[in-house]
Design a protein around this motif. Structure first.
Motif, PDB file in Angstrom:
ATOM      1  N   GLY A 256      44.390  53.942  45.174  1.00  0.00           N
ATOM      2  CA  GLY A 256      43.986  54.309  46.522  1.00  0.00           C
ATOM      3  C   GLY A 256      43.596  53.160  47.421  1.00  0.00           C
ATOM      4  O   GLY A 256      43.012  53.380  48.485  1.00  0.00           O
ATOM      5  N   MET A 257      43.923  51.902  47.055  1.00  0.00           N
ATOM      6  CA  MET A 257      43.524  50.754  47.854  1.00  0.00           C
ATOM      7  C   MET A 257      44.600  50.318  48.838  1.00  0.00           C
ATOM      8  O   MET A 257      44.402  49.376  49.598  1.00  0.00           O
ATOM      9  N   GLY A 258      45.757  50.974  48.838  1.00  0.00           N
ATOM     10  CA  GLY A 258      46.790  50.670  49.815  1.00  0.00           C
ATOM     11  C   GLY A 258      47.392  49.293  49.646  1.00  0.00           C
ATOM     12  O   GLY A 258      47.522  48.772  48.534  1.00  0.00           O
ATOM     13  N   CYS A 259      47.753  48.687  50.786  1.00  0.00           N
ATOM     14  CA  CYS A 259      48.430  47.381  50.754  1.00  0.00           C
ATOM     15  C   CYS A 259      47.515  46.253  50.302  1.00  0.00           C
ATOM     16  O   CYS A 259      47.996  45.168  49.968  1.00  0.00           O
ATOM     17  N   SER A 260      46.214  46.453  50.308  1.00  0.00           N
ATOM     18  CA  SER A 260      45.278  45.414  49.869  1.00  0.00           C
ATOM     19  C   SER A 260      44.936  45.520  48.395  1.00  0.00           C
ATOM     20  O   SER A 260      44.018  44.837  47.924  1.00  0.00           O
ATOM     21  N   ALA A 261      45.658  46.354  47.649  1.00  0.00           N
ATOM     22  CA  ALA A 261      45.316  46.578  46.245  1.00  0.00           C
ATOM     23  C   ALA A 261      45.431  45.299  45.422  1.00  0.00           C
ATOM     24  O   ALA A 261      44.581  45.025  44.558  1.00  0.00           O
ATOM     25  N   SER A 262      46.466  44.508  45.669  1.00  0.00           N
ATOM     26  CA  SER A 262      46.632  43.273  44.894  1.00  0.00           C
ATOM     27  C   SER A 262      45.493  42.304  45.161  1.00  0.00           C
ATOM     28  O   SER A 262      44.967  41.664  44.238  1.00  0.00           O
TER      29      SER A 262
ATOM     30  N   VAL B  41      42.467  43.073  46.133  1.00  0.00           N
ATOM     31  CA  VAL B  41      41.264  43.628  45.511  1.00  0.00           C
ATOM     32  C   VAL B  41      41.270  43.354  44.001  1.00  0.00           C
ATOM     33  O   VAL B  41      40.236  43.032  43.404  1.00  0.00           O
ATOM     34  N   GLY B  42      42.444  43.483  43.378  1.00  0.00           N
ATOM     35  CA  GLY B  42      42.532  43.210  41.946  1.00  0.00           C
ATOM     36  C   GLY B  42      42.234  41.760  41.611  1.00  0.00           C
ATOM     37  O   GLY B  42      41.541  41.466  40.626  1.00  0.00           O
ATOM     38  N   ILE B  43      42.738  40.832  42.422  1.00  0.00           N
ATOM     39  CA  ILE B  43      42.449  39.412  42.188  1.00  0.00           C
ATOM     40  C   ILE B  43      40.966  39.115  42.404  1.00  0.00           C
ATOM     41  O   ILE B  43      40.347  38.350  41.652  1.00  0.00           O
ATOM     42  N   GLU B  44      40.386  39.723  43.420  1.00  0.00           N
ATOM     43  CA  GLU B  44      38.956  39.513  43.669  1.00  0.00           C
ATOM     44  C   GLU B  44      38.116  40.050  42.514  1.00  0.00           C
ATOM     45  O   GLU B  44      37.142  39.417  42.090  1.00  0.00           O
ATOM     46  N   LEU B  45      38.483  41.217  41.999  1.00  0.00           N
ATOM     47  CA  LEU B  45      37.768  41.770  40.854  1.00  0.00           C
ATOM     48  C   LEU B  45      37.898  40.857  39.639  1.00  0.00           C
ATOM     49  O   LEU B  45      36.914  40.607  38.918  1.00  0.00           O
ATOM     50  N   ALA B  46      39.105  40.335  39.401  1.00  0.00           N
ATOM     51  CA  ALA B  46      39.293  39.416  38.268  1.00  0.00           C
ATOM     52  C   ALA B  46      38.461  38.151  38.446  1.00  0.00           C
ATOM     53  O   ALA B  46      37.874  37.646  37.483  1.00  0.00           O
ATOM     54  N   GLN B  47      38.393  37.630  39.658  1.00  0.00           N
ATOM     55  CA  GLN B  47      37.592  36.435  39.899  1.00  0.00           C
ATOM     56  C   GLN B  47      36.117  36.688  39.620  1.00  0.00           C
ATOM     57  O   GLN B  47      35.446  35.869  38.976  1.00  0.00           O
ATOM     58  N   ASN B  48      35.586  37.810  40.072  1.00  0.00           N
ATOM     59  CA  ASN B  48      34.163  38.116  39.856  1.00  0.00           C
ATOM     60  C   ASN B  48      33.852  38.312  38.375  1.00  0.00           C
ATOM     61  O   ASN B  48      32.801  37.872  37.889  1.00  0.00           O
ATOM     62  N   VAL B  49      34.753  38.963  37.658  1.00  0.00           N
ATOM     63  CA  VAL B  49      34.510  39.178  36.229  1.00  0.00           C
ATOM     64  C   VAL B  49      34.606  37.861  35.462  1.00  0.00           C
ATOM     65  O   VAL B  49      33.798  37.587  34.565  1.00  0.00           O
ATOM     66  N   LEU B  50      35.575  37.024  35.796  1.00  0.00           N
ATOM     67  CA  LEU B  50      35.733  35.744  35.103  1.00  0.00           C
ATOM     68  C   LEU B  50      34.559  34.804  35.375  1.00  0.00           C
ATOM     69  O   LEU B  50      34.197  34.000  34.514  1.00  0.00           O
ATOM     70  N   ARG B  51      33.975  34.869  36.558  1.00  0.00           N
ATOM     71  CA  ARG B  51      32.835  34.007  36.867  1.00  0.00           C
ATOM     72  C   ARG B  51      31.604  34.364  36.051  1.00  0.00           C
ATOM     73  O   ARG B  51      30.769  33.503  35.789  1.00  0.00           O
ATOM     74  N   SER B  52      31.492  35.616  35.654  1.00  0.00           N
ATOM     75  CA  SER B  52      30.323  36.040  34.874  1.00  0.00           C
ATOM     76  C   SER B  52      30.603  36.109  33.374  1.00  0.00           C
ATOM     77  O   SER B  52      29.686  36.377  32.605  1.00  0.00           O
TER      78      SER B  52
ATOM     79  N   SER C  63      50.131  44.452  39.213  1.00  0.00           N
ATOM     80  CA  SER C  63      50.201  45.142  40.498  1.00  0.00           C
ATOM     81  C   SER C  63      51.560  45.809  40.635  1.00  0.00           C
ATOM     82  O   SER C  63      52.602  45.173  40.431  1.00  0.00           O
ATOM     83  N   THR C  64      51.563  47.094  40.986  1.00  0.00           N
ATOM     84  CA  THR C  64      52.810  47.839  41.134  1.00  0.00           C
ATOM     85  C   THR C  64      52.582  49.008  42.069  1.00  0.00           C
ATOM     86  O   THR C  64      51.456  49.270  42.525  1.00  0.00           O
ATOM     87  N   GLU C  65      53.663  49.704  42.376  1.00  0.00           N
ATOM     88  CA  GLU C  65      53.589  50.924  43.168  1.00  0.00           C
ATOM     89  C   GLU C  65      54.633  51.901  42.644  1.00  0.00           C
ATOM     90  O   GLU C  65      55.632  51.486  42.049  1.00  0.00           O
ATOM     91  N   ASN C  66      54.384  53.190  42.857  1.00  0.00           N
ATOM     92  CA  ASN C  66      55.246  54.235  42.315  1.00  0.00           C
ATOM     93  C   ASN C  66      55.902  54.995  43.461  1.00  0.00           C
ATOM     94  O   ASN C  66      55.225  55.469  44.372  1.00  0.00           O
TER      95      ASN C  66
END
Length: 370
Positions: free
Chosen positions: A283-289, A291-302, A312-315
């Motif tokens: 449900g994140m639309g065109c910014s989904a990729s 958002v996914g990179i930002e989430l990965a960055q935050n998790v990797l930093r901690s 990243s894909t679409e159906n």
């Protein structure tokens, strides 16, 4: 010959120290003989001291803790190398200032010799180094490296020309003649090629004109499984990474979010570990990729020493528009099947083979602009 740090401080008023020559049997040589006498600088004596022995003798616990801290910092954060280099450079500069040959440096050395011994004590300098190290590490996050990425290469059976696509739209039996003409005009100006990919659930009408698009969950899952498993397999192969090496798994697909999730499908297909941190975004639309990179960055930093896989894909199977609203018909000509897999890591040794380093992510929420 054992020289302690206290005896060295007592020598601070003597630039040179005369040592009598000792014969091989341990007795003092005759000073009237032709043997020359050694003239040793204080700096040479300091270099002869086993400072590790001194530290372990007077500060055993602090030394062990400091060694463990530096080892952990060296393994988990490559910035510790920069701190150690700066410390070594400071020590070299201090030695040059203290024992340098030029007059200004000698004056500075005399001033340093006049300082109280407590200011040059090893424990004080070690504490200062530890505080500087903690401050430096607190202000710097773990670096995030992009090791490699791959994109989806569709099979030949998925690729359609413009004429085949228009035939497919006509066989849906839901579009008016005006909508078909509008789709053709948009398709000719869309800039898409003659080998773009469409899923089998939509293109099955080309093989059997009595059928329309298959929009079932099974067909949609089959499309996602084909795209995702292909890019993940290619990404793991080109980076030399095993599925059990993945610590973080992030999948984003805005329009198709089944249960079990796409993350569960990947973990079961590639036999990943049970403790993988999995995140399924929808449900994140065109910014989904992004958002996914930002989430990965935050998790990797901690979480240090981790490897993250972002998919990243679409159906399209369930999202072909069957109406005649022109604003909605655009998606039938612009969007295609596709996917990408990105391998990220915050391990310092992966920095040598990484293609890029993630510096910053800028994301703006426009909720107040509407």
């Amino acid at each position: 010959m054992v020289i302690s740090s206290s005896s060295i401080r007592d020598m601070r008023h003597d630039d040179r120290i005369n040592l009598d020559r000792v014969d091989s049997d341990g007795s003092l040589a005759d000073s009237r003989s032709s043997h020359g006498e050694y003239k040793v600088r204080r700096s040479r004596l300091i270099g002869m001291v086993n400072w590790w022995h001194v530290a372990m003798t007077f500060y055993p616990r602090k030394t062990v803790y400091a060694a463990m801290l530096l080892y952990n910092c060296f393994v988990m954060n490559r910035h510790a190398l920069l701190v150690m280099f700066c410390y070594l450079a400071a020590q070299i500069a201090f030695d040059v200032i203290t024992i340098g040959p030029s007059a200004p440096i000698e004056i500075g050395a005399h001033l340093l010799r006049g300082l109280p011994p407590a200011l040059l004590d090893m424990s004080w300098r070690s504490t200062l180094l530890g505080l500087c190290l903690v401050w430096y590490l607190a202000r710097h996050h773990h670096p995030v490296y992009l090791i490699d990425f791959v994109t989806f290469e569709p099979p030949t059976s998925w690729r359609l020309t413009h004429e085949q696509l228009m035939t497919c739209m006509q066989r849906q039996r839901c579009f008016t003649e005006e909508s078909i003409l509008f789709l053709r005009r948009i398709l000719d100006k869309s800039g898409t090629g003659q080998q773009t990919a469409w899923p089998p659930g939509i293109t099955q009408c080309l093989r059997d004109d009595s059928k329309t698009a298959d929009q079932s969950v099974e067909a949609a899952r089959k499309e996602s499984e084909t795209v995702i498993c292909d890019v993940v397999q290619s990404c793991l192969r080109c980076t030399g990474t095993l599925p059990i090496d993945i610590d973080i798994l992030i999948v984003n697909c805005s329009l198709f979010s089944p249960t079990p999730s796409l993350c569960a499908m990947i973990m079961n297909h590639f036999k990943m570990r049970e403790d993988v941190m999995a995140y399924n975004l929808s449900g994140m639309g065109c910014s989904a990729s992004l958002v996914g990179i930002e989430l990965a960055q935050n998790v990797l930093r901690s979480h240090p020493n981790k490897v993250a896989l972002v998919v990243s894909t679409e159906n399209l199977t369930q999202n072909l528009y069957h109406g005649n609203d022109r604003s909605m018909l655009l998606q039938n000509t612009l969007f295609r099947c596709g996917g990408a897999a990105i391998l990220l890591s915050n391990k310092w040794r992966d920095g040598r083979r990484a293609k890029f380093k993630l510096l910053r992510i800028v994301r703006t929420q426009g909720t107040g602009d509407e």
